[in-house]
Design a protein around this motif. Structure first.
Motif, PDB file in Angstrom:
ATOM      1  N   ALA A   1     -95.939 -36.750 -60.284  1.00 37.93           N
ATOM      2  CA  ALA A   1     -96.256 -37.423 -59.011  1.00 37.93           C
ATOM      3  C   ALA A   1     -95.531 -36.719 -57.871  1.00 37.93           C
ATOM      4  O   ALA A   1     -94.414 -36.235 -58.046  1.00 37.93           O
ATOM      5  N   ARG A   2     -96.218 -36.695 -56.808  1.00 43.91           N
ATOM      6  CA  ARG A   2     -95.601 -36.007 -55.664  1.00 43.91           C
ATOM      7  C   ARG A   2     -94.376 -36.769 -55.192  1.00 43.91           C
ATOM      8  O   ARG A   2     -94.406 -38.016 -55.178  1.00 43.91           O
ATOM      9  N   PRO A   3     -93.347 -36.081 -54.791  1.00 44.44           N
ATOM     10  CA  PRO A   3     -92.208 -36.828 -54.237  1.00 44.44           C
ATOM     11  C   PRO A   3     -92.604 -37.480 -52.914  1.00 44.44           C
ATOM     12  O   PRO A   3     -93.452 -36.964 -52.184  1.00 44.44           O
ATOM     13  N   ALA A   4     -92.013 -38.685 -52.634  1.00 38.52           N
ATOM     14  CA  ALA A   4     -92.320 -39.387 -51.366  1.00 38.52           C
ATOM     15  C   ALA A   4     -91.978 -38.491 -50.187  1.00 38.52           C
ATOM     16  O   ALA A   4     -91.006 -37.731 -50.250  1.00 38.52           O
ATOM     17  N   PHE A   5     -92.842 -38.578 -49.148  1.00 36.95           N
ATOM     18  CA  PHE A   5     -92.605 -37.719 -47.991  1.00 36.95           C
ATOM     19  C   PHE A   5     -91.409 -38.233 -47.208  1.00 36.95           C
ATOM     20  O   PHE A   5     -91.372 -39.389 -46.784  1.00 36.95           O
ATOM     21  N   ILE A   6     -90.409 -37.369 -47.079  1.00 35.26           N
ATOM     22  CA  ILE A   6     -89.237 -37.787 -46.296  1.00 35.26           C
ATOM     23  C   ILE A   6     -89.190 -36.901 -45.051  1.00 35.26           C
ATOM     24  O   ILE A   6     -88.966 -35.689 -45.167  1.00 35.26           O
TER      25      ILE A   6
END
Lengths: 433, 347
Positions: free
Chosen positions: A4-9
């Motif tokens: 899963a893509r890491p959450a956009f920070i």
């Protein structure tokens, strides 16, 4: 799928960028509102400025300075042979009034008398005559009567003529000011409500000029306009909206109605002159013709407004009526028309308000004229309120300046009353769904 | 709704029918705006006597009034018309063609056009020729007769005559829509132009060009159209002592404390010089009566009697107070006598 893509920070820089963007948008929003508020403030202050300046100039026209005189009515001068009304009509009341005035002021000598005669209105003799005609028993007695002051004296008493100015630069001379002061000291000068302004027609003397002629002229004109253009306009709109087939011809008619709404009003005046006056031979200056011309002007507005409000009636209402077996005419007359009424009335009142202020077409059919007697029917010659404003604004006397402003006030009150009536009717007919 | 429509249509039709049959109990007067203040004053006095309704007076201009007056006999046409010039032959013929054959002419009095200036400004003694040189669009080169026509080079009054002060030419006058302007063009400018023999000769050889040369006013700012309201011109003259104003004599008379009138060809504008015809820029004022309406519309004969009475248009009548320049005694007597019989106008 575990990757899963890491959450956009967002980075610090990106966050600042977004915050700046939001701030900018909010500022723009506030500016947008401020423009609106500024526009409203501008419009309201202009309206207030107009009202204050017109009311400030015009309010004093509702007051009239009167001079009270004790007038002796000698029988041998008025009615020596006891012939009654016929003799009274012929008597020289001018001399009788002037004698009373000269006695009161203690004036003698031709020059002084001429100046003193200009203290009271030129219509004083007619006022006195009418008083005596109404009560012939007065002949031989002395009456106390309040006569309107001459317009120049009226202006001076109201403070519109400065005493400090050099004598040659003002219409009221030093002697007249002395007499006025003496009269005031003797308690003979009173300022009262100017009821003549509402009970008389036009005059050459400002103190005798009244608005009644123009007011009734405007009322008749508006009545004729309403009677003609409301039924015709609504009927035309109903046919065009509900029955007319969609083809080239109805398109052409529709385009022409829209164009007609933009035609300069003077053109309607020319049409009225050519068709109503020259072809049909209707009387000049008559409110009937004025109303006919103005109804041409108002028709397109009413047709367009009526069609728009017919369109805005929800189709569910028509369908429900059809569903219950109503005929097309029943649907229109029982359901659509009552629901469209508020919109139709709004359109009508906008058109009528427009017509009330129209001057140009009235000039062409002779409704700008000197007419002393107020009209008693729509066929009598008459002026209208805006035409009266136009006539008085052209006059050189100072007294007519305040009359002009007062006539504008009367026009505005007339307009507000018409609008109030429309608002009332609209409330009455309004339905919610 | 249908009912309402038919009703409205019927109402309108009924009113139209009624209008055709209607007879009038009120005199109708149209015509010149110059004569309008005098006629309305007489109308008001006339109604004050209480026997007849006040006549309706409409200001349509002299030409417009003639058209309405001559349109025919019958109560839908006016009974009297005001004119600030005499009826033209063409108008008289037009009248006759439409059945208006019997016309009575009342000469009411005179109206002078003053060339005035503030009392604090310079004073000069103008001739009509000099006035034309100051105002024309094109003048003969060198301001001398026979010169080639060039665009008006005169900037100051000194350019026209060495004895005049070196003050900029600045004239405030009526716009082309005004009747005063028509008279000014004809009586002042054309007469001034004709004081140059070569230009006068032009009238015979090329009347159109003559009119264009003589009546065109310069458009370089020296002549300012000050609007129809003569009061405004008076105020502007007081504010600017170097400006010259062109307007009706009655306004000069009412503002004698602030303004004086320039002498024209050596004649000062006064009641007497205008009345005797010495002052060159003066015109007659007329009222025309449709005799076919006498007895049909009530009060016409009485109205004419009131107008021509010495208490109205006489030397000390109330119209003088409104600014009328009255007729000289012998002429007044003639008009007054003629009014009793209403002799026909013939041309």
């Amino acid at each position: 799928m575990t990757d899963a893509r890491p959450a956009f920070i967002p980075s610090e820089r990106q966050r600042a960028l977004v915050a700046r963007g939001i701030r900018r948008r909010r500022r723009a929003e506030r500016r947008f509102q401020a423009y609106g508020i500024a526009a409203i403030v501008f419009a309201v202050s202009m309206l207030a400025l107009l009202l204050v300046s017109v009311a400030g100039q015009g309010w004093s026209a509702f007051l009239q300075t009167n001079i009270t005189l004790e007038v002796a009515l000698p029988k041998d001068e008025i009615d020596p042979d006891g012939k009654g009304a016929a003799a009274i009509r012929e008597a020289n009341f001018q001399a009788i009034v002037e004698d009373a005035l000269f006695r009161k002021l203690g004036v003698s000598g031709r020059d002084d008398e001429r100046l003193a005669a200009k203290m009271i209105s030129a219509g004083s003799d007619a006022i006195l005559r009418d008083r005596v005609l109404a009560d012939p028993a007065l002949v031989g007695k002395t009456v106390t009567i309040a006569l309107p002051a001459h317009s120049d004296i009226d202006m001076a008493w109201k403070g519109h003529i400065r005493r400090g100015a050099p004598e040659q630069d003002r219409v009221v001379k030093d002697r007249q000011f002395q007499w006025l002061d003496a009269l005031a000291k003797a308690g003979a000068v009173h300022t009262g409500f100017n009821w003549r302004f509402f009970s008389l027609g036009d005059s050459n003397e400002p103190e005798l000029a009244g608005i009644l002629g123009a007011l009734t002229g405007s009322a008749y004109t508006m009545l004729v306009t309403l009677l003609l253009c409301f039924p015709i306009g609504v009927a035309a709109a109903i046919y065009l909206e509900e029955y007319a087939p969609k083809n080239r011809l109805t398109d052409l008619i529709e385009v022409n109605i829209n164009n007609l709404a933009a035609v300069p009003s003077i053109v309607f005046g020319l049409l009225g002159l050519a068709v109503f006056l020259n072809f049909f031979g209707l009387p000049r200056s008559a409110p009937l013709v004025g109303g006919m011309v103005l109804s041409l002007l108002v028709l397109p507005t009413i047709i367009i407004a009526t069609r728009a409000s017919f369109k805005s009636v929800p189709p569910s209402i028509r369908e429900a009526a059809y569903g219950l077996g109503a005929s097309k005419m029943q649907v229109i007359l029982h359901h659509v028309l009552p629901l469209a009424m508020p919109g139709i009335l709004t359109g009508t009142i906008i058109g009528m308000a427009h017509a009330l202020g129209e001057t140009a077409p009235l000039l062409m059919i002779g409704m700008k004229a000197f007419i002393a007697a107020p009209p008693v029917s729509p066929l009598d010659p008459a002026t209208a309120l805006p035409a009266q404003v136009f006539i008085w604004a052209d006059k050189p006397e100072r007294g007519f300046q305040e009359k002009t402003a007062a006539a504008i006030l009367v026009l505005l009150v007339f307009l507000v009353m018409m609008n109030a009536l429309a608002v009332y009717l609209r409330r009455k007919f309004e339905r919610r769904w | 709704m249908k009912k309402a429509v038919t009703m409205a249509a019927l109402c309108a039709a009924a009113l139209v029918g009624q209008a055709h049959a209607q007879s009038r109990d009120q005199i109708r007067i149209v015509g010149s705006s110059t004569v309008y203040p005098f006629t309305t004053t007489v109308a008001e006095r006339f109604a004050k006597a209480g026997k007849f309704k006040a006549p309706v007076v409409e200001s349509t201009g002299t030409g417009g009034g003639m058209k309405l007056f001559c349109a025919g006999v019958g109560t839908q046409h006016p009974d009297l018309t005001n004119a600030s010039r005499r009826m033209k032959k063409s108008e008289f013929d037009e009248c006759g063609k439409n059945g208006v054959k019997d016309i009575f002419e009342i000469k009411v009095g005179f109206d002078g056009i003053a060339i005035a200036q503030s009392k604090t400004g310079p004073k000069f003694n103008l001739t009509l020729g000099q006035l034309w040189l100051a105002l024309a669009k094109e003048v003969p080169e060198g301001n001398k007769d026979g010169g080639k026509l060039i665009p008006n080079p005169n900037k100051t009054w000194k350019d026209i005559d060495a004895s005049f002060p070196a003050v900029k030419i600045e004239v405030l006058g009526p716009p082309p829509t005004s009747g005063t302007r028509d008279s000014f063009n004809e009586l002042a400018l054309e007469a001034g132009c004709d004081s140059f023999p070569s230009l006068k000769a032009l009238a015979k050889s090329d009347a159109k060009k003559h009119k264009a040369v003589c009546q065109s006013i310069r458009e370089d700012g020296a002549y300012v159209e000050a609007g129809e309201n003569d009061n405004v011109i008076v105020q502007k003259l007081v504010a600017n002592p170097n400006a010259v104003g062109v307007f009706g004599f009655s306004f000069l008379d009412q503002n004698k404390d602030k303004l004086y009138g320039h002498t024209i060809n050596g004649i000062e504008p006064t009641f007497d010089t205008i009345s005797s015809g010495k002052y060159p820029i003066a015109r007659d004022m007329y009222v025309y009566v449709k005799k076919a309406h006498v007895g049909v519309v009530p009060g016409i004969a009485e109205f004419v009697a009131e107008y021509t009475a010495s208490r109205a248009m006489g030397k000390r009548g109330y119209l003088v107070g409104k600014g009328l320049v009255p007729l000289p005694d012998d002429e007044f007597k003639k008009v007054n006598d003629a009014a009793k019989t209403m002799t026909n106008l013939s041309m």
